[in-house]
Design a protein around this motif. Structure first.
Motif, PDB file in Angstrom:
ATOM      1  N   VAL A 120     -30.031  -1.156 -33.236  1.00 19.79           N
ATOM      2  CA  VAL A 120     -29.567  -1.151 -31.844  1.00 19.79           C
ATOM      3  C   VAL A 120     -30.443  -0.253 -30.974  1.00 19.79           C
ATOM      4  O   VAL A 120     -30.869  -0.656 -29.881  1.00 19.79           O
ATOM      5  CB  VAL A 120     -28.088  -0.698 -31.769  1.00 19.79           C
ATOM      6  CG1 VAL A 120     -27.649  -0.527 -30.320  1.00 19.79           C
ATOM      7  CG2 VAL A 120     -27.192  -1.712 -32.473  1.00 19.79           C
TER       8      VAL A 120
ATOM      9  N   MET B  18     -32.816  -7.781 -34.384  1.00 25.77           N
ATOM     10  CA  MET B  18     -31.898  -7.719 -33.252  1.00 25.77           C
ATOM     11  C   MET B  18     -32.472  -8.476 -32.056  1.00 25.77           C
ATOM     12  O   MET B  18     -31.753  -9.163 -31.327  1.00 25.77           O
ATOM     13  CB  MET B  18     -31.630  -6.256 -32.889  1.00 25.77           C
ATOM     14  CG  MET B  18     -30.401  -6.018 -32.038  1.00 25.77           C
ATOM     15  SD  MET B  18     -28.853  -6.304 -32.920  1.00 25.77           S
ATOM     16  CE  MET B  18     -28.893  -5.038 -34.170  1.00 25.77           C
ATOM     17  N   ARG B  19     -33.773  -8.361 -31.853  1.00 27.72           N
ATOM     18  CA  ARG B  19     -34.423  -9.106 -30.774  1.00 27.72           C
ATOM     19  C   ARG B  19     -34.321 -10.617 -31.024  1.00 27.72           C
ATOM     20  O   ARG B  19     -34.088 -11.394 -30.099  1.00 27.72           O
ATOM     21  CB  ARG B  19     -35.893  -8.692 -30.689  1.00 27.72           C
ATOM     22  CG  ARG B  19     -36.738  -9.574 -29.773  1.00 27.72           C
ATOM     23  CD  ARG B  19     -38.215  -9.267 -29.917  1.00 27.72           C
ATOM     24  NE  ARG B  19     -39.022 -10.261 -29.251  1.00 27.72           N
ATOM     25  CZ  ARG B  19     -40.338 -10.289 -29.269  1.00 27.72           C
ATOM     26  NH1 ARG B  19     -41.005  -9.356 -29.936  1.00 27.72           N
ATOM     27  NH2 ARG B  19     -41.013 -11.237 -28.640  1.00 27.72           N
TER      28      ARG B  19
ATOM     29  N   LEU C 270     -27.559 -11.036 -25.447  1.00 30.73           N
ATOM     30  CA  LEU C 270     -26.453 -10.936 -26.402  1.00 30.73           C
ATOM     31  C   LEU C 270     -26.591 -11.936 -27.539  1.00 30.73           C
ATOM     32  O   LEU C 270     -26.131 -11.697 -28.655  1.00 30.73           O
ATOM     33  CB  LEU C 270     -25.118 -11.138 -25.684  1.00 30.73           C
ATOM     34  CG  LEU C 270     -24.756 -10.095 -24.624  1.00 30.73           C
ATOM     35  CD1 LEU C 270     -23.407 -10.416 -23.997  1.00 30.73           C
ATOM     36  CD2 LEU C 270     -24.748  -8.693 -25.214  1.00 30.73           C
TER      37      LEU C 270
ATOM     38  N   THR D  25     -40.171  -5.569 -28.656  1.00 33.10           N
ATOM     39  CA  THR D  25     -39.945  -5.003 -29.984  1.00 33.10           C
ATOM     40  C   THR D  25     -40.856  -5.660 -31.021  1.00 33.10           C
ATOM     41  O   THR D  25     -40.877  -6.887 -31.155  1.00 33.10           O
ATOM     42  CB  THR D  25     -38.477  -5.195 -30.407  1.00 33.10           C
ATOM     43  OG1 THR D  25     -37.617  -4.642 -29.410  1.00 33.10           O
ATOM     44  CG2 THR D  25     -38.210  -4.508 -31.730  1.00 33.10           C
TER      45      THR D  25
ATOM     46  N   PRO E 186     -34.820  -3.699 -35.783  1.00 30.57           N
ATOM     47  CA  PRO E 186     -34.836  -3.907 -34.328  1.00 30.57           C
ATOM     48  C   PRO E 186     -35.413  -5.261 -33.935  1.00 30.57           C
ATOM     49  O   PRO E 186     -34.950  -5.898 -32.981  1.00 30.57           O
ATOM     50  CB  PRO E 186     -35.712  -2.752 -33.829  1.00 30.57           C
ATOM     51  CG  PRO E 186     -35.536  -1.684 -34.852  1.00 30.57           C
ATOM     52  CD  PRO E 186     -35.454  -2.421 -36.155  1.00 30.57           C
TER      53      PRO E 186
ATOM     54  N   VAL F  33     -25.668  -7.378 -34.179  1.00 31.18           N
ATOM     55  CA  VAL F  33     -24.713  -6.391 -34.695  1.00 31.18           C
ATOM     56  C   VAL F  33     -23.744  -7.058 -35.668  1.00 31.18           C
ATOM     57  O   VAL F  33     -23.456  -6.527 -36.754  1.00 31.18           O
ATOM     58  CB  VAL F  33     -23.949  -5.719 -33.542  1.00 31.18           C
ATOM     59  CG1 VAL F  33     -22.771  -4.909 -34.076  1.00 31.18           C
ATOM     60  CG2 VAL F  33     -24.874  -4.826 -32.728  1.00 31.18           C
TER      61      VAL F  33
ATOM     62  N   LYS G 160     -36.533  -3.973 -26.264  1.00 24.65           N
ATOM     63  CA  LYS G 160     -36.051  -5.320 -25.935  1.00 24.65           C
ATOM     64  C   LYS G 160     -37.061  -6.393 -26.322  1.00 24.65           C
ATOM     65  O   LYS G 160     -37.391  -6.553 -27.491  1.00 24.65           O
ATOM     66  CB  LYS G 160     -35.669  -5.378 -24.455  1.00 24.65           C
ATOM     67  CG  LYS G 160     -34.525  -4.424 -24.103  1.00 24.65           C
ATOM     68  CD  LYS G 160     -34.204  -4.444 -22.625  1.00 24.65           C
ATOM     69  CE  LYS G 160     -33.146  -3.406 -22.287  1.00 24.65           C
ATOM     70  NZ  LYS G 160     -32.892  -3.296 -20.839  1.00 24.65           N
TER      71      LYS G 160
ATOM     72  N   ILE H 219     -30.419  -7.468 -21.361  1.00 24.94           N
ATOM     73  CA  ILE H 219     -30.077  -7.334 -22.779  1.00 24.94           C
ATOM     74  C   ILE H 219     -29.516  -8.669 -23.248  1.00 24.94           C
ATOM     75  O   ILE H 219     -28.469  -9.115 -22.778  1.00 24.94           O
ATOM     76  CB  ILE H 219     -29.040  -6.220 -22.994  1.00 24.94           C
ATOM     77  CG1 ILE H 219     -29.614  -4.864 -22.564  1.00 24.94           C
ATOM     78  CG2 ILE H 219     -28.611  -6.167 -24.458  1.00 24.94           C
ATOM     79  CD1 ILE H 219     -28.596  -3.744 -22.605  1.00 24.94           C
TER      80      ILE H 219
ATOM     81  N   TYR I 262     -33.993  -1.777 -30.480  1.00 23.14           N
ATOM     82  CA  TYR I 262     -33.971  -2.934 -29.577  1.00 23.14           C
ATOM     83  C   TYR I 262     -33.684  -2.514 -28.140  1.00 23.14           C
ATOM     84  O   TYR I 262     -34.297  -3.038 -27.193  1.00 23.14           O
ATOM     85  CB  TYR I 262     -32.927  -3.945 -30.042  1.00 23.14           C
ATOM     86  CG  TYR I 262     -32.708  -5.061 -29.038  1.00 23.14           C
ATOM     87  CD1 TYR I 262     -33.676  -6.032 -28.827  1.00 23.14           C
ATOM     88  CD2 TYR I 262     -31.539  -5.125 -28.274  1.00 23.14           C
ATOM     89  CE1 TYR I 262     -33.497  -7.041 -27.888  1.00 23.14           C
ATOM     90  CE2 TYR I 262     -31.348  -6.128 -27.341  1.00 23.14           C
ATOM     91  CZ  TYR I 262     -32.326  -7.080 -27.150  1.00 23.14           C
ATOM     92  OH  TYR I 262     -32.137  -8.065 -26.222  1.00 23.14           O
ATOM     93  N   MET I 263     -32.778  -1.585 -27.933  1.00 23.94           N
ATOM     94  CA  MET I 263     -32.426  -1.170 -26.571  1.00 23.94           C
ATOM     95  C   MET I 263     -33.612  -0.517 -25.863  1.00 23.94           C
ATOM     96  O   MET I 263     -33.757  -0.634 -24.648  1.00 23.94           O
ATOM     97  CB  MET I 263     -31.244  -0.199 -26.615  1.00 23.94           C
ATOM     98  CG  MET I 263     -29.938  -0.844 -27.052  1.00 23.94           C
ATOM     99  SD  MET I 263     -29.355  -2.103 -25.912  1.00 23.94           S
ATOM    100  CE  MET I 263     -28.846  -1.076 -24.538  1.00 23.94           C
TER     101      MET I 263
ATOM    102  N   LEU J 110     -28.327  -8.930 -29.142  1.00 23.19           N
ATOM    103  CA  LEU J 110     -27.619  -7.692 -29.479  1.00 23.19           C
ATOM    104  C   LEU J 110     -26.277  -7.959 -30.150  1.00 23.19           C
ATOM    105  O   LEU J 110     -25.978  -7.426 -31.222  1.00 23.19           O
ATOM    106  CB  LEU J 110     -27.414  -6.854 -28.216  1.00 23.19           C
ATOM    107  CG  LEU J 110     -26.744  -5.490 -28.417  1.00 23.19           C
ATOM    108  CD1 LEU J 110     -27.596  -4.600 -29.314  1.00 23.19           C
ATOM    109  CD2 LEU J 110     -26.496  -4.809 -27.074  1.00 23.19           C
TER     110      LEU J 110
END
Length: 405
Positions: free
Chosen positions: A244, A24-25, A187, A254, A21, A33, A251, A185, A247-248, A29
């Motif tokens: 995902v 991902m931060r 990207l 994290t 996560p 991925v 955000k 979020i 992180y969601m 996102l």
């Protein structure tokens, strides 16, 4: 094949999964991925390249194959990076146990933890010593990694439980601990190479792969390729779900360890922490087997097997991990540096380098382009990871905290 599947999946979905996560931060996102999917595919491909190179070279170990391709210098380089990766993994697993289990035990049995007996038994030093001596060390004495299939099966189930716990508890915790509702979020973020380093550390299992390949009762390439495909698909899906969802929920808040985003008194997350610590104990022996093989191939390659030597090397390795775990609370930049460099070298540079050496095809043909690109990618990640690690260490006043201070 079932034991090999669990061993390989456990080797991939290891300690690094709780940092996904955060990756991902760092990357955002969308980019995150894509990175997870792409690196899972690259790991699948390079594992198959390694197995094919083993077939071409007629060697049954990573060190033997690299020595066949590049001679003594290749063997020394491979042993260094492979030993650093295994040793760093062993040390990090013990530190994770010390950072996790005492808090879990105190939360589960608060009345006991307040007594003098509980203060000793639930202390970081006692917990580390107990689990290394009573659990990790006996498992590390196995000579055949196939014997660890059942413990690896438990580790995979435990990791799935951890992922489910994060998904369930994430929406229910105090809103102050999560990202504010208006936080966008992202990207794409600028931390691309930091994210690559975290994901690579999470996925790299190449230093375990030869022993897993050899543990098959019928070690054919097709059977092993099936194991690789199943393991990387399962590991990739689990990693995506963890990355995902974590992180969601949090955000920009994290943490590097997603479990640290949750309060200490969360019952389900404490179960996840406990399972994660046990997961580290069952993964520890796999790294011990790798480190022991490196020592044997460098110093005792021409000697027959000796049970005394086997026990002495295993004991020394476990003792070293125990001392590091008892002494260092946070390996910080040390593990980041050794893990980042070793992972890139073992996963991206060596497999393609060996294939270029062994293949009869022209080195500059179209068939070789993916291998040259993989080598270039590996060197890029390794250099930038090293530079960023040193930079972070220079800017941090206390990169490695001691438990004795």
């Amino acid at each position: 094949m079932v034991s090999s599947f669990f061993n390989l999946t456990n080797a991939i979905v290891g300690a690094g999964v709780i940092g996904l996560p955060y990756a991902m931060r760092q990357a955002g996102l969308l980019v995150g991925v894509l990175l997870v999917v792409a690196l899972a595919g690259i790991v699948d491909w390079t594992l198959r390249v390694l197995a094919y190179c083993a077939k071409l070279s007629g060697r049954s170990s990573y060190q033997g194959m690299v020595e066949y391709c590049f001679g003594k210098p290749g063997l020394v380089a491979n042993s260094f990076f492979q030993g650093a990766m295994a040793g760093g993994g062993m040390a990090s697993f013990i530190v994770i146990v010390g950072d996790t289990l005492p808090h879990v035990l105190s939360a589960l049995m608060p009345s006991v933890s307040k007594t003098g007996f509980g203060a000793v038994v639930f202390s970081r030093r006692f917990v580390i010593a107990f689990f290394v001596i009573c659990m990790a060390y006996p498992l590390s004495l196995y000579r055949d990694i196939g014997k660890l299939g059942k413990t690896s099966a438990f580790a995979v189930v435990a990791m799935c439980t951890i992922i489910v716990s994060v998904i369930i508890e994430g929406p229910q915790i105090d809103p102050d601990l999560r990202a504010s509702p208006g936080t966008p979020i992202a990207l794409a973020n600028p931390g691309f190479f930091q994210a690559v380093g975290v994901i690579t550390f999470a996925f790299v299992c190449h230093h375990n792969s030869f022993m897993i390949y050899g543990s098959l009762k019928k070690p054919t390439l097709n059977r092993y390729f099936d194991v690789i495909h199943m393991s990387t698909v399962i590991a990739g899906i689990a990693s995506l779900v963890m990355a995902v969802s974590g992180y969601m929920f949090f955000k920009d808040k994290t943490h590097g360890n997603i479990l640290n985003n949750f309060p200490q008194d969360n019952f389900l997350i404490n179960i996840a922490r406990f399972l994660f610590a046990l997961n580290m104990i069952t993964t520890f022996p796999m790294e011990t087997l790798v480190a022991r093989e490196v020592i044997d191939s460098l110093f005792f390659r021409d000697r027959d097997f000796s049970m005394r030597r086997h026990v002495v090397i295993t004991t020394a390795l476990c003792l070293a991990g125990l001392i590091i775990g008892e002494t260092v609370c946070n390996l910080g930049v040390l593990l980041e540096l050794t893990g980042g460099m070793s992972a890139s070298f073992l996963a991206f540079i060596l497999p393609s380098g060996c294939y270029l050496r062994l293949s009869s095809a022209p080195k500059l043909s179209l068939k070789m382009i993916p291998h040259w690109l993989c080598i270039a990618f590996g060197f890029t990640v390794m250099i930038l990871s090293t530079v960023l690690s040193i930079k972070n260490a220079a800017s941090n006043r206390n990169p490695v905290a001691s438990c004795w201070l």
